[in-house]
Write a protein that holds these residues in place. Structure first.
Motif, mmCIF file in Angstrom:
data_model
loop_
_atom_site.group_PDB
_atom_site.id
_atom_site.type_symbol
_atom_site.label_atom_id
_atom_site.label_comp_id
_atom_site.label_asym_id
_atom_site.label_seq_id
_atom_site.Cartn_x
_atom_site.Cartn_y
_atom_site.Cartn_z
ATOM 1 N N THR A 154 33.829 -17.113 -39.308
ATOM 2 C CA THR A 154 35.198 -17.574 -39.489
ATOM 3 C C THR A 154 36.097 -16.442 -39.964
ATOM 4 O OG1 THR A 154 34.459 -19.837 -39.972
ATOM 5 C CG2 THR A 154 36.674 -19.236 -40.706
ATOM 6 N N ALA A 155 35.588 -15.602 -40.848
ATOM 7 C CA ALA A 155 36.372 -14.468 -41.347
ATOM 8 C C ALA A 155 36.731 -13.509 -40.217
ATOM 9 C CB ALA A 155 35.585 -13.739 -42.433
ATOM 10 N N GLU A 156 35.801 -13.289 -39.301
ATOM 11 C CA GLU A 156 36.073 -12.392 -38.186
ATOM 12 C C GLU A 156 37.021 -13.033 -37.179
ATOM 13 O OE1 GLU A 156 35.778 -8.697 -36.203
ATOM 14 O OE2 GLU A 156 35.466 -9.390 -38.253
ATOM 15 N N SER B 99 46.922 -20.677 -38.548
ATOM 16 C CA SER B 99 46.750 -21.117 -39.928
ATOM 17 C C SER B 99 45.272 -21.389 -40.181
ATOM 18 C CB SER B 99 47.558 -22.391 -40.187
ATOM 19 O OG SER B 99 47.005 -23.488 -39.461
ATOM 20 N N LYS B 100 44.902 -21.427 -41.436
ATOM 21 C CA LYS B 100 43.511 -21.698 -41.795
ATOM 22 C C LYS B 100 43.056 -23.045 -41.247
ATOM 23 C CE LYS B 100 40.467 -21.833 -45.859
ATOM 24 N NZ LYS B 100 40.417 -21.701 -47.344
ATOM 25 N N TRP C 211 39.949 -26.231 -37.118
ATOM 26 C CA TRP C 211 39.899 -27.233 -36.057
ATOM 27 C C TRP C 211 39.319 -26.626 -34.778
ATOM 28 C CZ3 TRP C 211 40.235 -32.294 -35.400
ATOM 29 C CH2 TRP C 211 40.847 -33.074 -36.384
ATOM 30 N N ARG C 212 39.805 -25.466 -34.430
ATOM 31 C CA ARG C 212 39.390 -24.848 -33.161
ATOM 32 C C ARG C 212 37.925 -24.402 -33.201
ATOM 33 N NH1 ARG C 212 44.738 -21.847 -30.612
ATOM 34 N NH2 ARG C 212 46.231 -23.411 -31.364
ATOM 35 N N GLY D 275 31.277 -27.778 -31.218
ATOM 36 C CA GLY D 275 30.906 -28.990 -30.501
ATOM 37 C C GLY D 275 30.580 -28.706 -29.040
ATOM 38 N N ALA D 276 31.365 -27.832 -28.416
ATOM 39 C CA ALA D 276 31.101 -27.470 -27.019
ATOM 40 C C ALA D 276 29.767 -26.732 -26.905
ATOM 41 C CB ALA D 276 32.235 -26.602 -26.487
#
Length: 205
Positions: free
Chosen positions: A138-140, A149-150, A155-156, A162-163
């Motif tokens: 996530t940091a990268e 935004s965080k 969300w993404r 999930g995919a």
């Protein structure tokens, strides 16, 4: 020592199969000992409890998977020429390689059960032991997508995960053709999923 290791592996293999078929609550120790060809004392000796056995089933796969992921991430993280696709490849490829192993797809069903059954203690175990892996990725992602935004980034990433889980399950519409090798099919899946995920992460950014 060899006999002990063999017994432990038999129990873990039988547990993985049983958890995939019946879930964690539906799998009884009686059925497990029968399938593994051991007695209850052997399960207690090696694992102590059913809860600890469940945890070891996950460690058996996830320790190696996440070590591979972090090693791949370390090669690209923080570099000025790193692309979003490079980070996604580090996240996606090791997981798909695991799912294409002989019993890897079986473990994917076990992993799906962990979330479908809303097992809070198991979720806590996974978060405490493997949460750092997702935080590093996530940091990268955040470094490469500073305009998100965080909350939007989370969300993404969740949708990308999930995919990936869907692709790992092997239940999708795209199945390997008889004239396509396992390796080629896996590489095609990595390529398609990476492009899809990169587009989703960048959308509107």
């Amino acid at each position: 020592m060899n006999r002990s290791g063999s017994t432990k592996e038999r129990i873990l293999a039988a547990a993985e199969t049983l958890f995939a078929q019946r879930g964690f609550d539906g799998a009884s120790l009686r059925q497990l000992t029968s399938d593994a060809g051991v007695n209850l004392a052997a399960v207690n000796y090696h694992f102590g409890s059913k809860e600890k056995l469940v945890e070891q089933v996950f460690r058996r796969r996830l320790d190696a998977l996440n070590a591979q992921r972090l090693a791949a991430l370390a090669r690209v993280a923080g570099q000025p020429d790193t692309r979003l696709e490079d980070v996604l490849d580090a996240f996606i490829r090791p997981a798909l390689e695991l799912s294409h192993e002989d019993s890897g797809s079986l473990f994917m069903r076990v992993l799906a059960r962990a979330f479908a059954e809303h097992d809070d203690s198991l979720r806590k175990f996974l978060s405490e032991n493997y949460g750092h892996v997702m935080r590093q990725f996530t940091a990268e992602f955040a470094r490469l997508l500073p305009q998100l935004s965080k909350e939007e980034l989370y969300w993404r990433i969740d949708l990308v995960t999930g995919a990936l889980t869907h692709a790992m399950s092997g239940f999708g519409m795209i199945q390997r053709k008889s004239d396509v090798s396992e390796r080629t099919h896996r590489e095609q899946t990595v390529a398609h999923l990476t492009r899809f995920a990169a587009a989703g992460l960048r959308a509107g950014a």
